[in-house]
Design a protein around this motif. Structure first.
Motif, PDB file in Angstrom:
ATOM      1  N   LEU A  27       0.805  -1.229   0.000  1.00 26.16           N
ATOM      2  CA  LEU A  27       0.000   0.000   0.000  1.00 26.16           C
ATOM      3  C   LEU A  27       0.842   1.285   0.000  1.00 26.16           C
ATOM      4  O   LEU A  27       0.295   2.381  -0.054  1.00 26.16           O
ATOM      5  CB  LEU A  27      -0.977   0.003   1.184  1.00 26.16           C
ATOM      6  CG  LEU A  27      -2.127  -1.018   1.107  1.00 26.16           C
ATOM      7  CD1 LEU A  27      -3.082  -0.857   2.275  1.00 26.16           C
ATOM      8  CD2 LEU A  27      -2.907  -0.908  -0.209  1.00 26.16           C
TER       9      LEU A  27
ATOM     10  N   TYR B 280      -3.658   6.145  -2.649  1.00 31.51           N
ATOM     11  CA  TYR B 280      -4.876   5.389  -2.359  1.00 31.51           C
ATOM     12  C   TYR B 280      -5.882   5.523  -3.511  1.00 31.51           C
ATOM     13  O   TYR B 280      -6.557   4.560  -3.875  1.00 31.51           O
ATOM     14  CB  TYR B 280      -5.465   5.869  -1.024  1.00 31.51           C
ATOM     15  CG  TYR B 280      -6.616   5.010  -0.546  1.00 31.51           C
ATOM     16  CD1 TYR B 280      -6.495   3.621  -0.502  1.00 31.51           C
ATOM     17  CD2 TYR B 280      -7.826   5.574  -0.159  1.00 31.51           C
ATOM     18  CE1 TYR B 280      -7.542   2.821  -0.087  1.00 31.51           C
ATOM     19  CE2 TYR B 280      -8.883   4.789   0.263  1.00 31.51           C
ATOM     20  CZ  TYR B 280      -8.734   3.410   0.292  1.00 31.51           C
ATOM     21  OH  TYR B 280      -9.780   2.632   0.693  1.00 31.51           O
TER      22      TYR B 280
ATOM     23  N   GLN C 189      -4.973   3.089  -5.937  1.00 34.32           N
ATOM     24  CA  GLN C 189      -5.183   1.704  -5.504  1.00 34.32           C
ATOM     25  C   GLN C 189      -6.646   1.295  -5.694  1.00 34.32           C
ATOM     26  O   GLN C 189      -6.941   0.186  -6.145  1.00 34.32           O
ATOM     27  CB  GLN C 189      -4.734   1.551  -4.046  1.00 34.32           C
ATOM     28  CG  GLN C 189      -3.213   1.634  -3.935  1.00 34.32           C
ATOM     29  CD  GLN C 189      -2.719   2.008  -2.544  1.00 34.32           C
ATOM     30  OE1 GLN C 189      -3.502   2.228  -1.619  1.00 34.32           O
ATOM     31  NE2 GLN C 189      -1.407   2.090  -2.388  1.00 34.32           N
TER      32      GLN C 189
ATOM     33  N   ALA D 290      -5.241  -6.351   0.926  1.00 33.07           N
ATOM     34  CA  ALA D 290      -4.485  -5.212   1.450  1.00 33.07           C
ATOM     35  C   ALA D 290      -5.369  -3.999   1.743  1.00 33.07           C
ATOM     36  O   ALA D 290      -4.964  -3.116   2.493  1.00 33.07           O
ATOM     37  CB  ALA D 290      -3.399  -4.819   0.440  1.00 33.07           C
ATOM     38  N   MET D 291      -6.579  -3.962   1.153  1.00 37.10           N
ATOM     39  CA  MET D 291      -7.378  -2.734   1.273  1.00 37.10           C
ATOM     40  C   MET D 291      -8.500  -2.851   2.297  1.00 37.10           C
ATOM     41  O   MET D 291      -8.934  -3.938   2.626  1.00 37.10           O
ATOM     42  CB  MET D 291      -7.926  -2.360  -0.107  1.00 37.10           C
ATOM     43  CG  MET D 291      -6.827  -1.724  -0.941  1.00 37.10           C
ATOM     44  SD  MET D 291      -7.273  -1.380  -2.628  1.00 37.10           S
ATOM     45  CE  MET D 291      -8.637  -0.281  -2.437  1.00 37.10           C
TER      46      MET D 291
END
Ligand SMILES: [Fe+2]
Ligand SMILES: [Fe+2]
Length: 314
Positions: A35, A60, A63, A126-127
């Motif tokens: 991240l 972000y 992402q 990961a989020m």
């Protein structure tokens, strides 16, 4: 196009064998998404249009869009593969080189769907919770495949050419881009180059047996398909910008939240529609098979999707 269709299909087979990669041992290689890195380059996320985002928030922003990128490809590659298998039927008892090339194409597209499912899973790990992508690949395929092969092949060539434009964008100097994300672009691009050649070969083959009246209807179907892609990305941009604002870790006032939503939509239209439509090879191929008034109809539909400032960009 140089050479006969058979010679061109043969070159696709040779290239496909040369570049062939394995999802785990070549692309993923035990890596995870980090991240602290971007998943999509700024040129595709349009992060420059939301300058009020801090560097971490820009990451972000990329992402969230990167996760949707994986999901969008999972979506489109389902109908692309089904169409390729359907078209391969025309070669069953004919050109065996074309048949082999299209079977490899289908095999690669199945692998790409697995790649993008794997990427979605890794990014998902990961989020934060709350992301949603509610489109069902089979439902979208049902809608797309109800249109003529001419229209589906036009849409497909545009998609397979924009993957190449995105790869080029990803290798521009973008120091913060995740190496894993860059590899996903790179390996996908290696096989998509052949797909775009075959899309064009098949589109021209289908076009040769299409009447002027049927082609005129197919142009309208292509416009409807672009409209369907736009409906999907409009809904997804709303969902993704809500998720971004809710999970970014700070308060947004109404104006900045609206700017995030607007930029996300412009980015998705750029990624999934305009980067393909503007691709010089797509534009030239389309122009070679359509009349001026038909091109103008398509151009009018596309220009409705691009804010004026973006029409000349990229
Ligand atoms: Fe693919
Ligand atoms: Fe492809």
């Amino acid at each position: 196009m140089d050479g006969t269709p058979t010679q061109r299909f043969a070159r696709c087979i040779t290239a496909s064998k040369r570049v062939r990669w394995d999802l785990e041992t070549d692309v993923i290689r035990g890596r995870r998404f980090d991240l602290t890195e971007k998943f999509l380059p700024d040129g595709l996320t349009l992060a420059g249009a939301v300058p009020f985002l801090a560097p971490g928030e820009r990451r972000y922003f990329s992402q969230v869009q990167g996760r949707t990128y994986a999901n969008m490809f999972g979506l489109v590659e389902r109908f692309i593969n089904a169409k390729v298998l359907e078209l391969s039927r025309d070669h069953w008892f004919g050109d065996q080189t074309a048949l082999e090339a299209l079977i490899r194409f289908s095999d690669e597209e199945l692998k790409h769907q697995a790649l993008f499912r794997r990427v979605e899973m890794l990014i998902g790990e990961a989020m934060p919770a709350g992301y949603s992508f509610s489109w069902e690949p089979n439902d979208v395929a049902g809608t797309v495949l109800s249109k003529s092969s001419w229209a589906v092949l036009a849409l497909t060539l545009h998609i397979e050419l924009f993957t190449q434009a995105h790869y080029r964008e990803s290798i521009r100097e973008e120091a913060e881009l995740s190496e894993l994300a860059r590899d996903v672009f790179r390996f996908h691009w290696k096989e998509e180059c052949q797909h775009a050649v075959m899309d064009e070969l098949e589109w021209r083959r289908v076009d040769a047996s299409t009447t002027a009246e049927a082609r005129d209807l197919a142009v309208d179907e292509l416009i409807e398909l672009v409209g369907a892609v736009d409906s999907i990305v409009t809904v997804q941009a709303e969902a993704d910008s809500r998720y971004f604002v809710a999970t970014c870790g700070r308060q947004f006032d109404a104006a900045t939240a609206a700017a995030v939503a607007q930029t996300m939509l412009a980015a998705y239209r750029l990624q999934y529609i305009l980067s393909g439509a503007r691709h010089p090879h797509f534009a030239a191929t389309l122009a070679s098979m359509t009349t001026e008034p038909q091109l103008a109809r398509i151009g009018a539909a596309l220009s409705a999707l691009a804010p004026p400032a973006m029409l000349n960009a990229a």
